[in-house]
Design an enzyme around this catalytic site. Structure first.
Site, PDB file in Angstrom:
ATOM      1  N   ARG A  79       0.754  -1.220   0.046  1.00 16.48           N
ATOM      2  CA  ARG A  79      -0.105  -0.119  -0.093  1.00 16.48           C
ATOM      3  C   ARG A  79       0.817   1.322  -0.061  1.00 16.48           C
ATOM      4  O   ARG A  79       0.779   2.289  -0.699  1.00 16.48           O
ATOM      5  CB  ARG A  79      -1.015  -0.120   1.146  1.00 16.48           C
ATOM      6  CG  ARG A  79      -1.447   1.351   1.254  1.00 16.48           C
ATOM      7  CD  ARG A  79      -2.817   1.479   2.339  1.00 16.48           C
ATOM      8  NE  ARG A  79      -2.864   0.581   3.354  1.00 16.48           N
ATOM      9  CZ  ARG A  79      -2.051   0.631   4.389  1.00 16.48           C
ATOM     10  NH1 ARG A  79      -1.616   1.671   4.557  1.00 16.48           N
ATOM     11  NH2 ARG A  79      -2.058  -0.211   5.548  1.00 16.48           N
ATOM     12  N   TYR A  86     -16.809  15.742 -15.835  1.00 18.22           N
ATOM     13  CA  TYR A  86     -17.215  14.597 -15.752  1.00 18.22           C
ATOM     14  C   TYR A  86     -18.481  14.236 -14.593  1.00 18.22           C
ATOM     15  O   TYR A  86     -18.047  14.678 -13.453  1.00 18.22           O
ATOM     16  CB  TYR A  86     -16.113  13.460 -15.462  1.00 18.22           C
ATOM     17  CG  TYR A  86     -16.589  11.983 -15.246  1.00 18.22           C
ATOM     18  CD1 TYR A  86     -17.431  11.359 -16.387  1.00 18.22           C
ATOM     19  CD2 TYR A  86     -16.110  11.546 -14.236  1.00 18.22           C
ATOM     20  CE1 TYR A  86     -17.705   9.961 -15.762  1.00 18.22           C
ATOM     21  CE2 TYR A  86     -16.304  10.024 -13.813  1.00 18.22           C
ATOM     22  CZ  TYR A  86     -17.342   9.404 -14.717  1.00 18.22           C
ATOM     23  OH  TYR A  86     -17.646   8.132 -14.548  1.00 18.22           O
ATOM     24  N   ASP A  88      -7.574  18.490 -14.475  1.00 15.02           N
ATOM     25  CA  ASP A  88      -8.012  17.125 -14.975  1.00 15.02           C
ATOM     26  C   ASP A  88      -7.538  17.215 -16.558  1.00 15.02           C
ATOM     27  O   ASP A  88      -8.307  17.903 -17.250  1.00 15.02           O
ATOM     28  CB  ASP A  88      -9.082  16.867 -14.830  1.00 15.02           C
ATOM     29  CG  ASP A  88      -9.957  15.491 -15.138  1.00 15.02           C
ATOM     30  OD1 ASP A  88      -9.230  14.971 -16.096  1.00 15.02           O
ATOM     31  OD2 ASP A  88     -10.910  14.977 -14.453  1.00 15.02           O
ATOM     32  N   LYS A 148      -8.226   5.978 -19.312  1.00 17.71           N
ATOM     33  CA  LYS A 148      -8.608   6.315 -20.971  1.00 17.71           C
ATOM     34  C   LYS A 148      -7.162   6.458 -21.556  1.00 17.71           C
ATOM     35  O   LYS A 148      -6.756   5.311 -21.764  1.00 17.71           O
ATOM     36  CB  LYS A 148      -9.300   7.973 -20.651  1.00 17.71           C
ATOM     37  CG  LYS A 148     -10.231   7.994 -19.563  1.00 17.71           C
ATOM     38  CD  LYS A 148     -11.195   7.142 -19.791  1.00 17.71           C
ATOM     39  CE  LYS A 148     -12.434   7.399 -18.896  1.00 17.71           C
ATOM     40  NZ  LYS A 148     -12.775   6.616 -17.779  1.00 17.71           N
TER      41      LYS A 148
HETATM   42  O1  P1T Z   1     -13.407   6.376 -14.266  1.00 22.12           O
HETATM   43  P1  P1T Z   1     -12.300   6.829 -13.499  1.00 22.12           P
HETATM   44  O2  P1T Z   1     -10.898   6.067 -13.813  1.00 22.12           O
HETATM   45  O3  P1T Z   1     -12.576   6.903 -11.897  1.00 22.12           O
HETATM   46  O4  P1T Z   1     -11.968   8.428 -13.657  1.00 22.12           O
HETATM   47  C1  P1T Z   1     -13.042   9.698 -13.625  1.00 22.12           C
HETATM   48  C2  P1T Z   1     -13.113  10.720 -14.543  1.00 22.12           C
HETATM   49  C3  P1T Z   1     -12.331  11.636 -14.138  1.00 22.12           C
HETATM   50  N1  P1T Z   1     -12.098  12.707 -15.205  1.00 22.12           N
HETATM   51  C4  P1T Z   1     -12.556  12.601 -16.269  1.00 22.12           C
HETATM   52  C5  P1T Z   1     -12.395  13.734 -17.283  1.00 22.12           C
HETATM   53  C6  P1T Z   1     -13.092  11.492 -16.871  1.00 22.12           C
HETATM   54  O5  P1T Z   1     -13.721  11.391 -17.979  1.00 22.12           O
HETATM   55  C7  P1T Z   1     -13.371  10.316 -15.853  1.00 22.12           C
HETATM   56  C8  P1T Z   1     -14.200   9.031 -16.291  1.00 22.12           C
HETATM   57  N2  P1T Z   1     -14.962   9.299 -17.392  1.00 22.12           N
HETATM   58  C9  P1T Z   1     -15.911   8.400 -17.912  1.00 22.12           C
HETATM   59  C10 P1T Z   1     -15.994   6.948 -17.316  1.00 22.12           C
HETATM   60  C11 P1T Z   1     -16.555   8.801 -19.176  1.00 22.12           C
HETATM   61  O6  P1T Z   1     -17.004   7.995 -19.840  1.00 22.12           O
HETATM   62  O7  P1T Z   1     -16.554   9.959 -19.402  1.00 22.12           O
END
Ligand code: P1T
Length: 380
Positions: free
Chosen positions: A47, A99, A171, A196
């Site tokens: 961790r 998001y 972000d 992503k």
């Molecule tokens: O899904 P996660 O890895 O927890 O990330 C969240 C997140 C944060 N910031 C942005 C700009 C994002 O697009 C996302 C996650 N977005 C999707 C799952 C989507 O389909 O837009």
């Protein structure tokens, strides 16, 4: 080191002192032997740190031109760690288009813990300044925004945040470090949903933070270890592998993004196309200034703003897959109002343009002619 070399070698040295493996081994272990209490080779418990995760965290810091990288179990876990820097009574100014999951984390978890959020169209820096008061601690900027593709002037926000002694977090999920480097533009912290483009192959969920400042890194590391939302070794390996082709993939995503945006822009059934590379995009000038290219995320609405037409389109695509998420090699189509942004109340999302006919495309790296053909038949 240039960016296209950093993706492959950045932060990677003495990768495998045991056998000279070119890729770091997946250290699938929770703990490490000690010869006497506290006498170990730098790792005690996974961790706190794991060698595969450390290799990835060094790569992340390198490509974002930061000093310290941290990898989390998801993008939201990374955002959660940033918000844990705050105390009840503190205020955050956030992008109004973002998001849906970030919005939900802010309003359904941290608002209850006494943090106040202001959602602002950050394309207008003056609107951000108008919300600053003595309780403001953090500016949370997503650019380009999800799903409306607004582009925010990071340098202008950085000036503002320095003037008022605020933390500026960006972000960078949609652009990635290949297209824009927020730390170079004055931001304090860069966040990614590494799920992503960084991972790039739709096979892992992960988040990351990169900072330059040691004191800030120490605080975030404390939160990462104390709260425990870490990335696992196998996932760290996959994202490290993904980053090695980030520059190549982003080039093709951007080329295909352009082809798709230009095609949609001339289609008689399409009302509006949102892609910052189009000259008629309201933030095209700033996008051109702060981004190397414009990426593979394209949103559009159809004429008549009809919910049924949008659903029909999502059911008819064949090369594009109807799915949540983005940034993988394969093209995806989504309907934000009912999928990724369903957690935002209808009146709120419609204010920013997330209407019922809005479709969001994550344009992959397939052959562009197949993508255009698919859009043609689905719109037909
Ligand atoms: O899904 P996660 O890895 O927890 O990330 C969240 C997140 C944060 N910031 C942005 C700009 C994002 O697009 C996302 C996650 N977005 C999707 C799952 C989507 O389909 O837009």
């Amino acid at each position: 080191m240039k960016f296209n070399t950093k993706t492959i070698h950045g932060g990677q040295h003495n990768i495998d002192p045991a056998y000279g493996a070119v890729m770091p081994p997946i250290y699938q272990t929770s703990t490490y032997s000690q010869t006497s209490p506290g006498a170990h080779k730098g790792f005690e418990y996974s961790r706190s740190a794991n060698p595969t995760r450390t290799a990835l965290e060094n790569s992340l810091a390198s490509i974002e031109n930061g000093k310290f990288g941290l990898a989390f179990g998801s993008g939201l876990a990374a955002i959660d760690a940033v918000l844990k820097l705050l105390k009840p009574g503190d205020e955050v100014i956030s992008t109004n288009d973002l998001y849906g999951g970030s919005y939900r984390l802010f309003t359904s978890i941290f608002e209850d813990l006494g943090i106040k959020f202001h959602f602002v169209g950050m394309e207008n820096t003056k609107a951000v300044e108008a919300k600053i008061n003595s309780n403001t601690k953090l500016i949370w900027a997503e650019t380009p925004t999800n799903p409306m593709m607004n582009v925010i002037d990071i340098e202008a926000l950085a000036k503002l945040s320095k003037k008022h002694n605020l933390l500026l977090a960006v972000d960078n999920t949609f652009a990635t470090a290949y297209l824009q480097q927020p730390l170079n533009l004055g931001a304090d912290l860069v966040m990614h949903s590494a799920t992503k483009y960084l991972g790039g192959h739709s096979d892992v969920v992960m988040g990351s933070l990169v900072v330059k400042d040691k004191a800030l890194a120490d605080k975030l590391y404390f939160i990462q270890n104390a709260s425990g939302a870490i990335a696992g070794p196998m996932d760290s390996f996959l994202v490290l592998r993904g980053i090695k082709t980030l520059h190549l993939r982003m080039q093709r995503h951007s080329e295909n993004g352009r082809a798709v945006a230009e095609y949609l822009n001339t289609h008689p059934k399409v009302e509006k196309v949102y892609w910052p590379g189009l000259e008629n995009h309201p933030n095209h000038a700033i996008a051109k200034k702060q981004m190397k290219d414009f990426g593979g995320m394209v949103s559009f609405t159809t004429k008549g703003n009809n919910y049924e037409d949008a659903i029909k389109f999502t059911e008819k695509v064949k090369v594009f897959t109807l799915a949540e998420s983005l940034g993988g090699v394969e093209s995806l189509a989504g309907h934000p109002a009912s999928m990724t942004h369903a957690s935002i109340p209808k009146e709120e999302r419609e204010k920013t343009g997330v209407v019922d006919s809005l479709i969001r495309l994550s344009v992959g790296i397939e052959d562009e002619t197949d993508l255009i053909e698919d859009l043609k038949q689905a719109l037909g």
